[in-house]
Design an enzyme around this catalytic site. Structure first.
Site, PDB file in Angstrom:
ATOM      1  N   CYS A 126       6.489  -5.386  15.771  1.00 25.71           N
ATOM      2  CA  CYS A 126       6.024  -4.346  16.687  1.00 25.71           C
ATOM      3  C   CYS A 126       4.578  -4.653  17.075  1.00 25.71           C
ATOM      4  O   CYS A 126       3.728  -4.899  16.220  1.00 25.71           O
ATOM      5  CB  CYS A 126       6.158  -2.968  16.035  1.00 25.71           C
ATOM      6  SG  CYS A 126       7.862  -2.580  15.582  1.00 25.71           S
ATOM      7  N   GLY A 156       6.845  -2.188   6.092  1.00 26.64           N
ATOM      8  CA  GLY A 156       8.220  -2.689   6.081  1.00 26.64           C
ATOM      9  C   GLY A 156       9.191  -1.843   6.870  1.00 26.64           C
ATOM     10  O   GLY A 156       8.896  -0.713   7.273  1.00 26.64           O
ATOM     11  N   GLU A 157      10.371  -2.420   7.102  1.00 23.51           N
ATOM     12  CA  GLU A 157      11.456  -1.713   7.778  1.00 23.51           C
ATOM     13  C   GLU A 157      12.498  -1.349   6.721  1.00 23.51           C
ATOM     14  O   GLU A 157      13.243  -2.212   6.245  1.00 23.51           O
ATOM     15  CB  GLU A 157      12.061  -2.621   8.874  1.00 23.51           C
ATOM     16  CG  GLU A 157      13.377  -2.142   9.456  1.00 23.51           C
ATOM     17  CD  GLU A 157      13.383  -0.676   9.912  1.00 23.51           C
ATOM     18  OE1 GLU A 157      12.446  -0.240  10.607  1.00 23.51           O
ATOM     19  OE2 GLU A 157      14.323   0.043   9.547  1.00 23.51           O
ATOM     20  N   CYS A 207      -1.324   5.698  10.043  1.00 22.85           N
ATOM     21  CA  CYS A 207      -0.082   5.058  10.488  1.00 22.85           C
ATOM     22  C   CYS A 207      -0.384   3.698  11.100  1.00 22.85           C
ATOM     23  O   CYS A 207      -1.240   3.585  11.979  1.00 22.85           O
ATOM     24  CB  CYS A 207       0.582   5.862  11.595  1.00 22.85           C
ATOM     25  SG  CYS A 207       1.191   7.428  11.087  1.00 22.85           S
ATOM     26  N   SER A 262      12.036   6.327   8.035  1.00 26.03           N
ATOM     27  CA  SER A 262      11.640   6.015   9.409  1.00 26.03           C
ATOM     28  C   SER A 262      12.068   4.585   9.741  1.00 26.03           C
ATOM     29  O   SER A 262      11.814   3.662   8.970  1.00 26.03           O
ATOM     30  CB  SER A 262      10.121   6.150   9.548  1.00 26.03           C
ATOM     31  OG  SER A 262       9.718   5.815  10.852  1.00 26.03           O
ATOM     32  N   CYS A 298       3.566   8.412   1.330  1.00 25.76           N
ATOM     33  CA  CYS A 298       4.075   7.417   2.279  1.00 25.76           C
ATOM     34  C   CYS A 298       4.299   6.116   1.506  1.00 25.76           C
ATOM     35  O   CYS A 298       3.357   5.534   0.969  1.00 25.76           O
ATOM     36  CB  CYS A 298       3.031   7.263   3.390  1.00 25.76           C
ATOM     37  SG  CYS A 298       3.486   6.044   4.615  1.00 25.76           S
ATOM     38  N   ASN A 329      -3.707   4.097  16.107  1.00 29.00           N
ATOM     39  CA  ASN A 329      -4.789   3.753  15.185  1.00 29.00           C
ATOM     40  C   ASN A 329      -5.113   2.284  15.352  1.00 29.00           C
ATOM     41  O   ASN A 329      -4.255   1.426  15.132  1.00 29.00           O
ATOM     42  CB  ASN A 329      -4.362   4.047  13.744  1.00 29.00           C
ATOM     43  CG  ASN A 329      -4.141   5.527  13.526  1.00 29.00           C
ATOM     44  OD1 ASN A 329      -5.032   6.338  13.747  1.00 29.00           O
ATOM     45  ND2 ASN A 329      -2.925   5.900  13.131  1.00 29.00           N
ATOM     46  N   GLU A 371       0.818  -1.197   0.000  1.00 33.60           N
ATOM     47  CA  GLU A 371       0.000   0.000   0.000  1.00 33.60           C
ATOM     48  C   GLU A 371       0.864   1.265   0.000  1.00 33.60           C
ATOM     49  O   GLU A 371       1.941   1.296   0.602  1.00 33.60           O
ATOM     50  CB  GLU A 371      -0.932  -0.010   1.213  1.00 33.60           C
ATOM     51  CG  GLU A 371      -1.969  -1.129   1.075  1.00 33.60           C
ATOM     52  CD  GLU A 371      -3.016  -1.148   2.172  1.00 33.60           C
ATOM     53  OE1 GLU A 371      -4.161  -1.490   1.851  1.00 33.60           O
ATOM     54  OE2 GLU A 371      -2.709  -0.842   3.326  1.00 33.60           O
ATOM     55  N   LEU A 399      10.285   5.442  18.339  1.00 29.47           N
ATOM     56  CA  LEU A 399      10.806   5.203  19.693  1.00 29.47           C
ATOM     57  C   LEU A 399       9.770   4.485  20.561  1.00 29.47           C
ATOM     58  O   LEU A 399      10.016   3.386  21.064  1.00 29.47           O
ATOM     59  CB  LEU A 399      11.191   6.550  20.302  1.00 29.47           C
ATOM     60  CG  LEU A 399      12.129   6.520  21.482  1.00 29.47           C
ATOM     61  CD1 LEU A 399      13.448   5.862  21.143  1.00 29.47           C
ATOM     62  CD2 LEU A 399      12.375   7.954  21.982  1.00 29.47           C
ATOM     63  N   HIS A 400       8.671   5.131  20.811  1.00 29.22           N
ATOM     64  CA  HIS A 400       7.494   4.544  21.469  1.00 29.22           C
ATOM     65  C   HIS A 400       7.645   4.202  22.942  1.00 29.22           C
ATOM     66  O   HIS A 400       6.655   3.897  23.609  1.00 29.22           O
ATOM     67  CB  HIS A 400       6.981   3.307  20.716  1.00 29.22           C
ATOM     68  CG  HIS A 400       6.742   3.548  19.269  1.00 29.22           C
ATOM     69  ND1 HIS A 400       6.105   4.673  18.798  1.00 29.22           N
ATOM     70  CD2 HIS A 400       7.072   2.829  18.161  1.00 29.22           C
ATOM     71  CE1 HIS A 400       6.043   4.622  17.471  1.00 29.22           C
ATOM     72  NE2 HIS A 400       6.625   3.522  17.069  1.00 29.22           N
ATOM     73  N   CYS A 445       6.274  -7.215   6.913  1.00 27.32           N
ATOM     74  CA  CYS A 445       7.401  -6.716   7.707  1.00 27.32           C
ATOM     75  C   CYS A 445       7.891  -7.817   8.632  1.00 27.32           C
ATOM     76  O   CYS A 445       7.085  -8.514   9.253  1.00 27.32           O
ATOM     77  CB  CYS A 445       6.968  -5.509   8.538  1.00 27.32           C
ATOM     78  SG  CYS A 445       8.336  -4.738   9.435  1.00 27.32           S
ATOM     79  N   CYS A 486       1.306  -2.736  15.564  1.00 26.70           N
ATOM     80  CA  CYS A 486       1.296  -2.399  14.136  1.00 26.70           C
ATOM     81  C   CYS A 486       0.584  -3.476  13.328  1.00 26.70           C
ATOM     82  O   CYS A 486       0.892  -4.667  13.448  1.00 26.70           O
ATOM     83  CB  CYS A 486       2.737  -2.241  13.645  1.00 26.70           C
ATOM     84  SG  CYS A 486       2.826  -1.839  11.883  1.00 26.70           S
TER      85      CYS A 486
HETATM   86  N1  SAH Z   1       9.354   0.161  10.100  1.00 31.94           N
HETATM   87  C1  SAH Z   1       9.507   1.598  10.065  1.00 31.94           C
HETATM   88  C2  SAH Z   1       8.560   2.207   9.063  1.00 31.94           C
HETATM   89  C3  SAH Z   1       7.103   2.157   9.483  1.00 31.94           C
HETATM   90  S1  SAH Z   1       6.675   3.774   9.796  1.00 31.94           S
HETATM   91  C4  SAH Z   1       9.359   2.166  11.455  1.00 31.94           C
HETATM   92  O1  SAH Z   1       9.043   1.400  12.353  1.00 31.94           O
HETATM   93  O2  SAH Z   1       9.630   3.333  11.656  1.00 31.94           O
HETATM   94  C5  SAH Z   1       5.138   3.725  10.469  1.00 31.94           C
HETATM   95  C6  SAH Z   1       5.046   4.506  11.784  1.00 31.94           C
HETATM   96  O3  SAH Z   1       3.739   4.255  12.328  1.00 31.94           O
HETATM   97  C7  SAH Z   1       6.032   4.003  12.813  1.00 31.94           C
HETATM   98  O4  SAH Z   1       6.425   5.014  13.680  1.00 31.94           O
HETATM   99  C8  SAH Z   1       5.194   2.990  13.534  1.00 31.94           C
HETATM  100  O5  SAH Z   1       5.724   2.652  14.768  1.00 31.94           O
HETATM  101  C9  SAH Z   1       3.872   3.714  13.615  1.00 31.94           C
HETATM  102  N2  SAH Z   1       2.745   2.807  13.861  1.00 31.94           N
HETATM  103  C10 SAH Z   1       2.703   1.475  13.661  1.00 31.94           C
HETATM  104  N3  SAH Z   1       1.494   0.991  14.021  1.00 31.94           N
HETATM  105  C11 SAH Z   1       0.764   2.041  14.436  1.00 31.94           C
HETATM  106  C12 SAH Z   1      -0.584   2.181  14.873  1.00 31.94           C
HETATM  107  N4  SAH Z   1      -1.401   1.134  14.937  1.00 31.94           N
HETATM  108  N5  SAH Z   1      -0.998   3.415  15.219  1.00 31.94           N
HETATM  109  C13 SAH Z   1      -0.189   4.487  15.109  1.00 31.94           C
HETATM  110  N6  SAH Z   1       1.080   4.421  14.671  1.00 31.94           N
HETATM  111  C14 SAH Z   1       1.557   3.206  14.344  1.00 31.94           C
END
Ligand code: SAH
Length: 365
Positions: free
Chosen positions: A118, A167-168, A341, A199, A107, A298, A94, A222-223, A114, A121
């Site tokens: 996480c 993906g990463e 996201c 990212s 984006c 989300n 997507e 970071l989270h 992936c 996600c």
């Molecule tokens: N793998 C890379 C690229 C993905 S970017 C990374 O982790 O940075 C997508 C962004 O959305 C990342 O910051 C990810 O942590 C965040 N994300 C993933 N799931 C999410 C969700 N359910 N709600 C909000 N943000 C989310």
């Protein structure tokens, strides 16, 4: 080289130069081809009128220009567009376009599924199939540019690209860098370095390699401000804990003193949104030129998490701001079409490949 199936969009500038030299042509042909394909959107060799007829015929026989295909597109009430892009017979990724007043952000996905896991996600739930190649990554930009250019009502333009789709990106380093170089190439999409953002969930060797080879804007997912919590939410942290991640970020910032690093922090109710964690975050980001993007979580089917309350997000943000850290709460865009996201799922085959892919990944990390 067998040129029978050579797809010209699978090459970055260096690769096309090599191909041209194998064909006995000068590297100026690379510039011409890149302009035709990426700047002008022309894929028919006959229309490339500044190339000799003989060379055009040879290209048509020995090479091709084949982009991925748009399977469907959905437009959100807020103008966000999500495309489902077929990259091979069994898989789709997507791509999302987010229009704002003064910019248009695309984006882009870097992998099918992936391999990271996480916890919050949606992409993670579907496992990993494979890396996208250069053409499949830059193809998303090409398709979106064409699609947006053709919109009759208003011409919407891509001013920024974020490697924040599925993906990463640092686990597909060479192809992502090749595609990003095309995004920044004057003859292709001509985006300034600062307008291309990668990212990462925190792949430390990849961050160092990016600093040395292609220092675009960096965002780090970071989270959590401590290893105990981050080990759970972003499992790559077990391999590359916060101390080494922050060191890599400092090295990145030192090499690019004009830039700030963006730290993304998804707001999860009762998990990472306590005031004490905001305080830890301030301490962690001490002496890094950082800005923080708080992302309201989300939701997606089957998730165990909930989004923090508006008040908790505001309090968390105010604490960071009071400590001098530029912090914005990211607006949720496109959630009515699952384009926000962390909601991207595409269509990924071979979910069972996940365990195998993860084992391979462990070896490469
Ligand atoms: N793998 C890379 C690229 C993905 S970017 C990374 O982790 O940075 C997508 C962004 O959305 C990342 O910051 C990810 O942590 C965040 N994300 C993933 N799931 C999410 C969700 N359910 N709600 C909000 N943000 C989310």
């Amino acid at each position: 080289m067998d040129l029978a199936t050579t797809n010209l969009i699978d090459f970055d500038v260096a690769g096309l130069n090599q191909l041209m030299s194998e064909l006995g042509e000068s590297s100026y042909r690379t510039t011409q081809l890149i302009k035709w394909i990426h700047q002008l959107g022309i894929v028919n060799f006959d229309e490339m009128t500044n190339l000799s007829k003989v060379f055009r015929q040879r290209l048509a026989v020995e090479t091709e220009i084949r982009f991925p295909e748009i399977v469907s597109h959905q437009e959100s009430a807020d103008g966000t567009i999500k495309w489902l892009v077929r990259v091979d017979s069994g898989n789709c990724v997507e791509t999302v376009f987010i229009p704002e007043n003064d910019r248009g952000t695309l984006c882009v996905s870097s992998q099918i599924g992936c391999p990271l896991d996480c916890r919050f996600c949606a992409t993670a739930t579907q496992g990993f199939n494979r890396n996208l190649n250069i053409g499949e990554i830059i193809g998303q930009v090409w398709l979106a540019a064409r699609h947006l250019g053709q919109t009759p009502k208003r011409v919407r333009r891509i001013t920024n690209v974020v490697m924040m789709g599925m993906g990463e990106p640092l686990l597909n380093f060479d192809n992502v860098v090749g595609a990003m170089r095309l995004m920044m190439d004057d003859n292709a999409y001509n985006l300034a370095r600062k307008r291309v953002t990668l990212s990462t969930a925190g792949h430390v060797p990849g961050i160092d390699k990016l600093r040395q080879t292609c220092p675009v804007s960096l965002a780090v997912s970071l989270h959590a401000p401590n290893d105990t919590l981050r080990d759970v939410l972003v499992p790559i942290n077990r391999k590359h804990p916060l101390e080494s991640l922050m060191d890599a970020c400092r090295r990145y910032a030192d090499a690019n003193p004009q830039d700030q690093i963006t730290f993304e922090y998804v707001m999860l109710k009762g998990v990472n949104d306590a005031p004490s964690l905001a305080k830890d975050l301030v301490r962690l980001l001490h002496r890094i030129p950082a800005k923080v993007n708080l992302i309201p979580f989300n939701a997606f089917d089957g998730t165990e998490y909930e989004c923090s309350s508006r008040d908790d997000i505001d309090n968390f943000r105010n604490q960071l701001v009071r400590s001098g850290i530029v912090t914005i709460t990211r607006k949720t865009r496109g959630d009515d079409i699952d384009a926000a996201c962390g909601q991207l799922v595409g269509k990924v085959q071979a979910k069972s490949a996940r365990r195998r892919a993860q084992t391979d990944l462990e070896k490469t990390l």
